[in-house]
Design an enzyme around this catalytic site. Sequence first.
Site, short mmCIF file in Angstrom:
data_model
loop_
_atom_site.label_atom_id
_atom_site.label_comp_id
_atom_site.label_asym_id
_atom_site.label_seq_id
_atom_site.Cartn_x
_atom_site.Cartn_y
_atom_site.Cartn_z
N GLU B 60 0.81 -1.22 0.00
CA GLU B 60 0.00 0.00 0.00
C GLU B 60 0.84 1.26 0.00
O GLU B 60 0.50 2.25 -0.65
CB GLU B 60 -0.94 0.02 1.21
CG GLU B 60 -2.15 -0.89 1.10
CD GLU B 60 -1.86 -2.34 1.40
OE1 GLU B 60 -0.72 -2.65 1.82
OE2 GLU B 60 -2.75 -3.19 1.22
N HIS B 129 -11.71 -4.19 9.40
CA HIS B 129 -12.27 -4.20 8.04
C HIS B 129 -13.66 -3.56 7.98
O HIS B 129 -14.46 -3.89 7.12
CB HIS B 129 -12.40 -5.64 7.51
CG HIS B 129 -11.11 -6.29 7.13
ND1 HIS B 129 -10.21 -6.76 8.06
CD2 HIS B 129 -10.56 -6.57 5.92
CE1 HIS B 129 -9.17 -7.30 7.43
NE2 HIS B 129 -9.36 -7.20 6.13
C1 LIG Z 1 -2.31 -4.20 4.53
C2 LIG Z 1 -3.31 -5.09 3.89
N1 LIG Z 1 -3.44 -5.08 2.55
C3 LIG Z 1 -4.32 -5.89 1.94
C4 LIG Z 1 -5.11 -6.73 2.67
C5 LIG Z 1 -6.14 -7.62 1.98
N2 LIG Z 1 -5.65 -8.98 1.95
C6 LIG Z 1 -5.97 -9.86 2.93
S1 LIG Z 1 -5.18 -11.29 2.75
C7 LIG Z 1 -4.44 -10.80 1.33
C8 LIG Z 1 -3.53 -11.71 0.61
C9 LIG Z 1 -2.44 -12.22 1.45
O1 LIG Z 1 -1.62 -13.08 0.74
P1 LIG Z 1 -0.48 -13.87 1.48
O2 LIG Z 1 0.29 -12.96 2.36
O3 LIG Z 1 0.28 -14.63 0.47
O4 LIG Z 1 -1.29 -14.85 2.44
P2 LIG Z 1 -2.34 -15.99 2.05
O5 LIG Z 1 -3.67 -15.35 1.98
O6 LIG Z 1 -1.93 -16.55 0.74
O7 LIG Z 1 -2.26 -16.96 3.15
C10 LIG Z 1 -4.80 -9.50 1.03
C11 LIG Z 1 -4.35 -8.74 -0.14
C12 LIG Z 1 -4.98 -6.70 4.06
N3 LIG Z 1 -5.73 -7.46 4.85
N4 LIG Z 1 -4.07 -5.90 4.64
#
Ligand SMILES: Cc1ncc(C[n+]2csc(CCOP(=O)(O)OP(=O)(O)O)c2C)c(N)n1
Lengths: 320, 323
Positions: B60, B129
Amino acid sequence: MELKKEKLLGFYETMMTIRAFESKAVELFADNQLPGFVHLYLGEEAVATGVCASLTNKDYITSTHRGHGHLIAKGGKVDLMMAELFGKATGYCKGKGGSMHIADVELGILGANGIVGAGQPISVGAAFACKYKKTDSVAVCFFGDAASNRGTFHEALNMATIWNLPVVFICENNLYGISNCQRDHMKVTDVADRASAYGIPGVVVDGNDVIAVYEAAAEAIERARRGDGPSLVECKTWRWRGHFEGDPGAYKDPEEQAAWLKKDPIPRFEQKLVELKYATKSELEEIKAKVEKQIDAAILFSQNSPYPNPEDALTDVYAE
Amino acid sequence: MMKEMTYAEAIRDGMRLEMKRDPNVYIWGEDVGKFGGCFGVTAGLVDEFPGQVIDTPISETAIVGAAVGAAAAGLRPIAEIMFVDFMGVCLDELFNQAAKMHYMFGGKAKIPMVLRTPCGGGMGAAAQHSQSMEAWFTHIPGVKTVMPSTPADAKGLMAAAVRDNNPVMYIEHKQLLGIKGDVPEGEFIIPLGKADIKKEGSDVTIVAWSWMVHKALAAAEALAQEGINAEVLDPRTLVPLDTESILKSVGKTGKLVIVHEAVKIGGYGGEIAAMVAEEGLDLLDAPIKRVAMPYTPIPFSPALESCVIPSEEKIIAAVKSLF
Ligand SMILES: Cc1ncc(C[n+]2csc(CCOP(=O)(O)OP(=O)(O)O)c2C)c(N)n1
Ligand SMILES: [Mg+2]
């Protein structure tokens, strides 16, 4: 590494508990019994299980939005977890947190987290406290492949290394951050390569092989405990489900999905246990039946629990 | 010509027309491409505008920071932050960079960027959220803050936000994405800083924005049954604020109730109340009332969440307390 039967069956039980918890969560969510967002750990059970096997209640973990597996592996109680998913007063957080915010501070679980990457500096702080207080406790930070693109990752690793803190960074590389495939969100193939930028060990393991995870994590945790500083362990795995329940995961390649489903960590481990005569099929069946019963009881407990009272919404804002 | 659209479709239509009109307008953010955004708002745009809709990593700070740089270098970014709650991660890029460059550089740089982000509760998404952080942004001189409540407003304000030469926070509400309404087809612009009377009335002015407009309208309907004719005024943009329309309405009704989903203490309702007290105290024949979130993070359990989000009943009670 020589492993005792008891320990191996413990791994099995933990993985099966996570599997049963998450499988039921799929059904409950589809049946509209679970509000909000639910991110499941199905297929990734070997990671949390292998890592937490070397931790005690005095060690800390920071978890993620996909946290159920970490909590179970660290000793979290499935009935309190399930009740929290239901939003009931008897849940871990009295219904205030939900799936994304379950914590059990007494067990060293510093919380699942709704902010991707937020756990990284928090784990560094916990590790700092362990060192500052001259304990031999460590902190373990679970995070995803995509979370290693947050600035927090880089700031946390750098700080942890310059102060030689007892923290282990566990990257759960399931190849996706929501719809974004790893090859599209970073240039390197191995997140572990990023460790070299901070002068710490970075290793890659098969995240669907609980023994491989256990061995790599045990070494990293031991190293942190002896005061030799942080390391990064990358566990290659696969998220079976969509990002959250309700996401059909249409962006995934069906062939890749099918290939990964074949690498299911549980049958692989069962086969090993049986082949190496650590357990008979029926012993494993017994464990499976036991944990399924536990999860059923947790669901019943949750369904029969009351919702919190409206006035509870206003408490716990500040500590006494 | 009008066309029925959802709020999400109307936002998309607004962005689509702007991207078509000006190739310097582009979208980036997490999962905005193939996935169409976490709430489907950008669905299909990557096919229509390849290269103009870009998936970013979960970064972000760089999503917003790089949008500032791109804007300074002549582009007009529409950056998406998946939830307004994640603005904490990239706040410096907004408040010390985007907001201040024009001023600090003596009026020489322009930062025409839109930061699109959904806010609000009601979906059991818990404390990280579900928030409504609009007051933060209004406290940053140099930033404009837009919060549409209807599909038509969503489209018209998007066009104005993209064409504005300043950083604009464009805050959508998750509960509104699926609501339908008539939207003018083709180019349609609603200038920033123009309130809209969503329902005319003579007895009390209810100022509300975003999701709360709909709760205020429902409350107004119920109040009408009891002989209270409420006017519902939607400022649509908080900065710039259409103070004139608010004062005019209060001048007509003599009573003011402000409704917002954000926490009451430090909320933007306080600013509106203060403005009316400073500039129109003599217009009032009763104290100003605010209906807003109590001073608490947003609880997960629907049993609790539904108690803290301002409801139709609470609005009705606040209005009635003035009579
Ligand atoms: C700072 C932030 N940006 C975006 C999100 C939205 N979001 C939640 S989980 C996720 C993906 C996370 O991917 P990863 O770190 O690979 O974990 P996984 O879900 O694959 O276990 C996103 C973009 C968030 N919760 N917090
Ligand atoms: Mg991932």
